[in-house]
Design a protein around this motif. Structure first.
Motif, PDB file in Angstrom:
ATOM      1  N   SER A  35      31.369  57.864  42.439  1.00  0.00           N
ATOM      2  CA  SER A  35      30.995  56.566  42.463  1.00  0.00           C
ATOM      3  C   SER A  35      30.069  56.091  41.462  1.00  0.00           C
ATOM      4  N   CYS A  94      32.313  50.564  46.604  1.00  0.00           N
ATOM      5  CA  CYS A  94      33.786  50.090  47.041  1.00  0.00           C
ATOM      6  C   CYS A  94      34.618  51.729  46.958  1.00  0.00           C
ATOM      7  N   ALA A  95      34.206  52.431  45.704  1.00  0.00           N
ATOM      8  CA  ALA A  95      34.593  53.964  45.533  1.00  0.00           C
ATOM      9  C   ALA A  95      34.265  54.555  46.838  1.00  0.00           C
ATOM     10  N   VAL A 128      32.298  55.387  38.621  1.00  0.00           N
ATOM     11  CA  VAL A 128      33.212  54.218  38.658  1.00  0.00           C
ATOM     12  C   VAL A 128      32.045  53.227  38.445  1.00  0.00           C
TER      13      VAL A 128
END
Length: 341
Positions: free
Chosen positions: A93, A125-126, A96
């Motif tokens: 995360s 969201c990851a 990302v």
């Protein structure tokens, strides 16, 4: 003359009163308060800097990431599950979020706050996506939690390394690091404030909502919970989603603090989070545990690590100590449950 039956907690006639009192407190509180007090007293006596304001602030700041991850791990363990991918979610995360931040800044250098919002959103969201994958595999496909999250853990490291070509993602703007890393809000750094807010939310979730009560019911007896009308699949799925989200929060905050993102950033936190839960009295068999004690367990691990660093204990010895503490906590917890029975 009648013979009086004594309960397991009745003091033997010749037992010292102090020993019996300690046993009562141990049964009531568990081993964590004793470990916490012993570590503080030992390090305070061994190193004058341990109780300094700067070091206490450093302990509070360092503990935030572990507390956040441990709370997510607790939710999963309460449902009789396990999440070995938490550390990998932190790294993934974070990568990302950093890539999203740099991408937006690359196209619109002046849109710093838009880039920060995009980074936070992409990172969270990851984590949600990975949590949903774990939850689907465990609750719907019936894959054992250990194997499902072990596979996810390994895959995420590979994906994150592929996204970064094995190199750290740097170039984080100062606004991002100040807003989520080292700035001040009400006199506290953002990670500390966010951790306090998340603690309150998780406490309310587990103790004041139907969903939280169902988590405990599923972990205590999944079959009985299902027969009583509880959707066990739904709540197991939700537990892993919550864990993924909390690990992602820690991942984004970690990037803001360090200014770089790497696939391996969160690896130590997986086992430390499990240890914090176990030391805090969360049963690995599910259905038992309090988020307050998990917070204290995470603080204890951070204090233990910080104190050993101050007195210059070698890193490999620190691993030995942490492992021994974990074993002692497991044995003590089983003994306490036996006395409570």
């Amino acid at each position: 003359m009648s013979k009086t039956m004594s309960t397991p907690l009745s003091p033997p006639s010749r037992a010292p009163a102090a020993a019996f009192s300690a046993k009562l407190w141990f049964v009531k509180l568990g081993i964590l308060p004793f470990l916490l007090a012993a570590s503080i007293l030992y390090f305070a006596g061994s190193e004058p800097r341990f109780l300094s304001g700067d070091n206490l602030f450093n302990v509070a700041r360092q503990s935030t990431f572990l507390i956040i991850v441990a709370m997510g791990q607790m939710i999963v363990i309460v449902t009789a599950g396990l999440d070995l991918s938490a550390g990998s979610i932190i790294g993934f995360s974070g990568v990302v979020a950093a890539l999203a931040l740099n991408h937006v800044l690359g196209t619109s250098p002046e849109a710093v706050w838009l880039a920060i919002a995009a980074a936070v959103g992409a990172g969270l969201c990851a984590g949600l996506l990975v949590g949903a994958i774990n939850g689907f595999g465990v609750s719907v496909l019936g894959v054992p939690p250990f194997m499902m999250t072990l596979g996810t853990m390994t895959s995420l490291v590979g994906v994150a390394l592929s996204l970064t070509s094995g190199l750290p993602v740097t170039g984080m703007p100062d606004e991002f690091m100040r807003a989520l890393g080292y700035g001040r809000i009400f006199g506290m750094t953002p990670p500390i404030l966010i951790t306090l807010v998340l603690f309150v939310l998780v406490f309310v979730l587990l103790n004041r909502t139907t969903t939280g009560r169902y988590f405990y019911a599923v972990g205590s007896n999944a079959r009985a919970a299902q027969l009583s009308g509880i959707s066990t699949r739904k709540h197991v799925f939700m537990a892993y989603v919550f864990a993924g989200l909390l690990a992602a929060v820690a991942g984004v905050l970690f990037v803001a603090r360090t200014g770089s993102a790497e696939a391996m950033n969160g690896q130590p936190y997986t086992l430390q989070a499990i240890a914090a839960c176990v030391i805090g009295g969360v049963s690995l068999f599910g259905g038992m545990g309090r988020v307050r004690d998990v917070l204290l367990g995470a603080l204890f691990i951070t204090i233990l690590t910080n104190g050993m660093n101050l007195i210059r204990v070698e890193s490999y010895v620190q691993q030995i100590v942490l492992g021994l503490v974990l074993i002692v906590s497991l044995v003590a917890d089983q003994l306490r449950l036996k006395w409570l029975a």
